[in-house]
Design a protein around this motif. Structure first.
Motif, PDB file in Angstrom:
ATOM      1  N   HIS A  27      34.075  36.049  11.400  1.00 14.78           N
ATOM      2  CA  HIS A  27      33.104  34.997  10.738  1.00 14.78           C
ATOM      3  C   HIS A  27      32.883  35.612   9.294  1.00 14.78           C
ATOM      4  O   HIS A  27      32.466  36.849   8.842  1.00 14.78           O
ATOM      5  CB  HIS A  27      31.764  34.968  11.563  1.00 14.78           C
ATOM      6  N   VAL A  28      33.063  34.773   8.423  1.00 16.06           N
ATOM      7  CA  VAL A  28      32.925  35.113   7.006  1.00 16.06           C
ATOM      8  C   VAL A  28      31.565  35.517   6.443  1.00 16.06           C
ATOM      9  O   VAL A  28      31.437  36.276   5.526  1.00 16.06           O
ATOM     10  CB  VAL A  28      33.350  34.000   6.009  1.00 16.06           C
ATOM     11  N   TRP A  68      35.382  38.980   0.760  1.00 13.12           N
ATOM     12  CA  TRP A  68      34.859  37.679   0.963  1.00 13.12           C
ATOM     13  C   TRP A  68      35.632  36.648   0.451  1.00 13.12           C
ATOM     14  O   TRP A  68      36.087  35.576   1.004  1.00 13.12           O
ATOM     15  CB  TRP A  68      33.516  37.755   0.272  1.00 13.12           C
ATOM     16  N   TRP A  69      36.199  36.866  -0.868  1.00 10.72           N
ATOM     17  CA  TRP A  69      37.360  35.945  -1.427  1.00 10.72           C
ATOM     18  C   TRP A  69      38.651  36.031  -0.678  1.00 10.72           C
ATOM     19  O   TRP A  69      39.257  35.043  -0.527  1.00 10.72           O
ATOM     20  CB  TRP A  69      37.732  36.518  -2.958  1.00 10.72           C
ATOM     21  N   TRP A  71      39.158  36.531   2.340  1.00 10.87           N
ATOM     22  CA  TRP A  71      39.152  35.919   3.994  1.00 10.87           C
ATOM     23  C   TRP A  71      38.990  34.311   3.571  1.00 10.87           C
ATOM     24  O   TRP A  71      39.572  33.689   4.370  1.00 10.87           O
ATOM     25  CB  TRP A  71      37.949  36.412   4.601  1.00 10.87           C
ATOM     26  N   THR A  72      38.361  33.751   2.466  1.00  4.90           N
ATOM     27  CA  THR A  72      38.241  32.369   2.343  1.00  4.90           C
ATOM     28  C   THR A  72      39.553  31.762   1.393  1.00  4.90           C
ATOM     29  O   THR A  72      39.719  30.608   1.650  1.00  4.90           O
ATOM     30  CB  THR A  72      37.040  32.072   1.511  1.00  4.90           C
ATOM     31  N   HIS A  73      40.117  32.471   0.788  1.00  6.45           N
ATOM     32  CA  HIS A  73      41.335  32.108  -0.142  1.00  6.45           C
ATOM     33  C   HIS A  73      42.683  32.725   0.443  1.00  6.45           C
ATOM     34  O   HIS A  73      43.903  32.274  -0.294  1.00  6.45           O
ATOM     35  CB  HIS A  73      41.019  32.417  -1.466  1.00  6.45           C
ATOM     36  N   ALA A  82      42.317  30.214   5.170  1.00  9.47           N
ATOM     37  CA  ALA A  82      41.830  31.350   5.500  1.00  9.47           C
ATOM     38  C   ALA A  82      43.075  32.443   5.698  1.00  9.47           C
ATOM     39  O   ALA A  82      44.094  32.192   6.166  1.00  9.47           O
ATOM     40  CB  ALA A  82      41.194  31.207   6.847  1.00  9.47           C
TER      41      ALA A  82
END
Length: 205
Positions: A27-28, A68-69, A71-73, A82
């Motif tokens: 989970h981010v 954070w970056w 994991w989302t990009h 992801a």
């Protein structure tokens, strides 16, 4: 039980446990929770004379922003996908182990000369292991959990020795969460063919 607990240690306990639980579930939100945990631990460890661990939290905050970056990009420029879980390559292991050994030796010498730390080697070792594990976590490398387990096995008696009993208990819980995280991430590994593609993409990034 004769334990002295501060609000800083209690809040560090709560945010730390929540952070690892979120990481295990990919989970981010683990990243902002982890940053809050780092802030509490900067204060706690500085008060306890664990200077490398206190400084480590500042590095963790920077790594959290990167993670954070990542994991989302998906770790690639312009990518909105992801990041997938993947295994650590042999080259990555060699790089991590070399960096960990050099970091431990350098920090041990530094702490022994410029601080009043009573545990310079153990403080340095846990710092190096934690940085290695956090980098692996940022890149969603499955074996980063083994590095966290190794660090936690040292942290538990180290924090008890320094009188941080609640934090020591927290790290016992971390060991269980790390085992659960490893199993969860292993189940999330892509199929063999997809794993090779993900590994190549990650190396390129």
């Amino acid at each position: 039980m004769g334990w002295y607990l501060s609000w800083t240690e209690i809040l560090g306990f709560a945010t730390g446990a929540l952070c690892v639980w979120l990481v295990a579930r990919q989970h981010v939100a683990n990243w902002p929770v982890g940053i809050a945990n780092n802030v509490f631990f900067i204060v706690l460890f500085a008060q306890a004379g664990l200077y490398a661990d206190a400084g480590l939290q500042i590095v963790f905050i920077a790594l959290a922003a990167y993670g954070w970056w990542s994991w989302t990009h998906g770790g690639g420029p312009g990518s909105a996908e992801a990041l997938p879980v993947r295994r650590t390559t042999r080259a990555a292991w060699l790089w991590l182990l070399a960096a960990g050994a050099v970091g431990t030796a350098a920090l041990t010498l530094l702490l022994g000369r410029v601080s009043d730390s009573t545990v310079p080697f153990w403080d340095a070792l846990t710092t190096a292991l934690s940085l290695m594990a956090t980098y692996g976590q940022c890149r969603k490398l499955l074996e980063s959990w083994w590095l966290w387990i190794a660090a936690d096995l040292v942290y538990v008696p180290l924090y008890a020795y320094k009188g941080l009993y609640l934090t020591s208990v927290l790290y016992v819980g971390f060991l269980a969460l790390c085992a659960a995280g490893f199993l969860g991430w292993r189940r999330a590994l892509p199929a063999r063919g997809d794993a090779r593609t993900a590994t190549a993409a990650g190396a390129a990034a």
